[in-house]
Design a protein around this motif. Sequence first.
Motif, short mmCIF file in Angstrom:
data_model
loop_
_atom_site.label_atom_id
_atom_site.label_comp_id
_atom_site.label_asym_id
_atom_site.label_seq_id
_atom_site.Cartn_x
_atom_site.Cartn_y
_atom_site.Cartn_z
N GLY A 226 -0.92 -2.01 -4.88
CA GLY A 226 0.32 -2.41 -5.52
C GLY A 226 0.71 -3.84 -5.16
N THR B 104 3.12 1.91 -12.47
CA THR B 104 4.54 2.20 -12.54
C THR B 104 5.32 1.03 -11.95
OG1 THR B 104 4.15 4.58 -12.35
CG2 THR B 104 6.38 3.80 -11.88
N LYS C 96 -3.24 4.70 -5.99
CA LYS C 96 -1.89 4.66 -5.44
C LYS C 96 -1.78 3.75 -4.21
CE LYS C 96 0.21 7.55 -8.21
NZ LYS C 96 1.33 7.13 -9.08
N SER C 97 -2.91 3.40 -3.61
CA SER C 97 -2.87 2.52 -2.44
C SER C 97 -2.80 1.05 -2.84
CB SER C 97 -4.10 2.76 -1.56
OG SER C 97 -5.29 2.38 -2.24
N ASP D 217 -1.38 3.40 -11.06
CA ASP D 217 -1.48 4.86 -11.23
C ASP D 217 -2.89 5.35 -10.93
OD1 ASP D 217 1.16 4.97 -11.98
OD2 ASP D 217 0.76 4.97 -14.13
N VAL E 67 12.98 2.64 -12.89
CA VAL E 67 11.59 3.06 -12.74
C VAL E 67 11.00 3.13 -14.13
CG1 VAL E 67 9.99 4.83 -11.94
CG2 VAL E 67 12.09 4.37 -10.64
N VAL F 213 3.01 -0.40 -8.80
CA VAL F 213 2.03 0.43 -8.10
C VAL F 213 1.06 1.00 -9.12
CG1 VAL F 213 1.66 2.47 -6.66
CG2 VAL F 213 3.67 1.03 -6.28
N TYR G 55 8.76 -0.53 -10.43
CA TYR G 55 10.00 -0.21 -9.73
C TYR G 55 10.81 -1.49 -9.59
CZ TYR G 55 7.31 3.94 -8.32
OH TYR G 55 6.54 5.10 -8.31
N THR H 99 0.84 -1.19 0.00
CA THR H 99 0.00 0.00 0.00
C THR H 99 0.88 1.24 0.00
OG1 THR H 99 -1.70 -1.16 1.27
CG2 THR H 99 -1.81 1.24 1.24
N GLY H 100 0.62 2.15 -0.93
CA GLY H 100 1.39 3.39 -0.96
C GLY H 100 2.66 3.26 -1.77
N GLU H 101 3.55 4.22 -1.58
CA GLU H 101 4.80 4.25 -2.33
C GLU H 101 5.72 3.08 -1.94
OE1 GLU H 101 5.67 6.31 -4.81
OE2 GLU H 101 3.62 7.07 -4.70
N PRO H 102 6.57 2.66 -2.87
CA PRO H 102 7.49 1.55 -2.58
C PRO H 102 8.44 1.90 -1.44
CG PRO H 102 7.42 2.02 -4.93
CD PRO H 102 6.67 3.12 -4.26
#
Length: 225
Positions: free
Chosen positions: A62, A43, A59-60, A56, A25, A54, A45, A9-12
Amino acid sequence: MALGLRSITGEPVIDRENGEELMRVQPGVDIALANLPRESPGTLYITTKQVIWVSDVDKSKGYAVDFLSISLHAVSRDPEAYSVPCLYTQIETEADEDLNSDNSDSEESTQVHDLSIVREMRLIPSDPTQLDSLFQVFCECAELNPDQNNEEQEEEHHDWIFSADQMEDAGAEDEDYLSHNPTNTLGHSNGHQDLAHNILELQINDERFEDAEETEHEGDDSHHH
């Protein structure tokens, strides 16, 4: 480290304190898990330890998988294998023995709820010309995460190779060992020294057997004269 795909959840999150580095990336990548419909866009990573996707749109949402869990990766451009060019990966899971991969219907209905049993992941860049460079990054990161089981098997294999001198030395050591430990017989393994001793003993017995045959033939010849 747990095998299989996991939800994030969220950014890596990159564990830089333990040496993890971001390698690539790649925006505009769809993802397809097992036989489920592809999800887009997202996106990608790629780090030295894991692959992260993740969404787009949300964003939560992934997914992440460690390179140690990826048993195979390859560029697929065969439309019979998949409708569009993609980077195909196979994932080792802890539930492999319990799931029949040929039963696609049950697999689809189950994998929505349990990512840990997803065995296949396809990464589909919007620009197919990026596939080869993505594959190369995968190769580099896979080399940084060798399979520990394979390494142990290779070491065990090499340990079973003996030179003639090693067998003779090990045989002498074992003779001394056996004189002090008479209960250690052929049926009880004592590591590499026992193996070398047994091989050497067989060679010696073979030589004695050949000598005995020669003596017997000589005796037969003397009777004929």
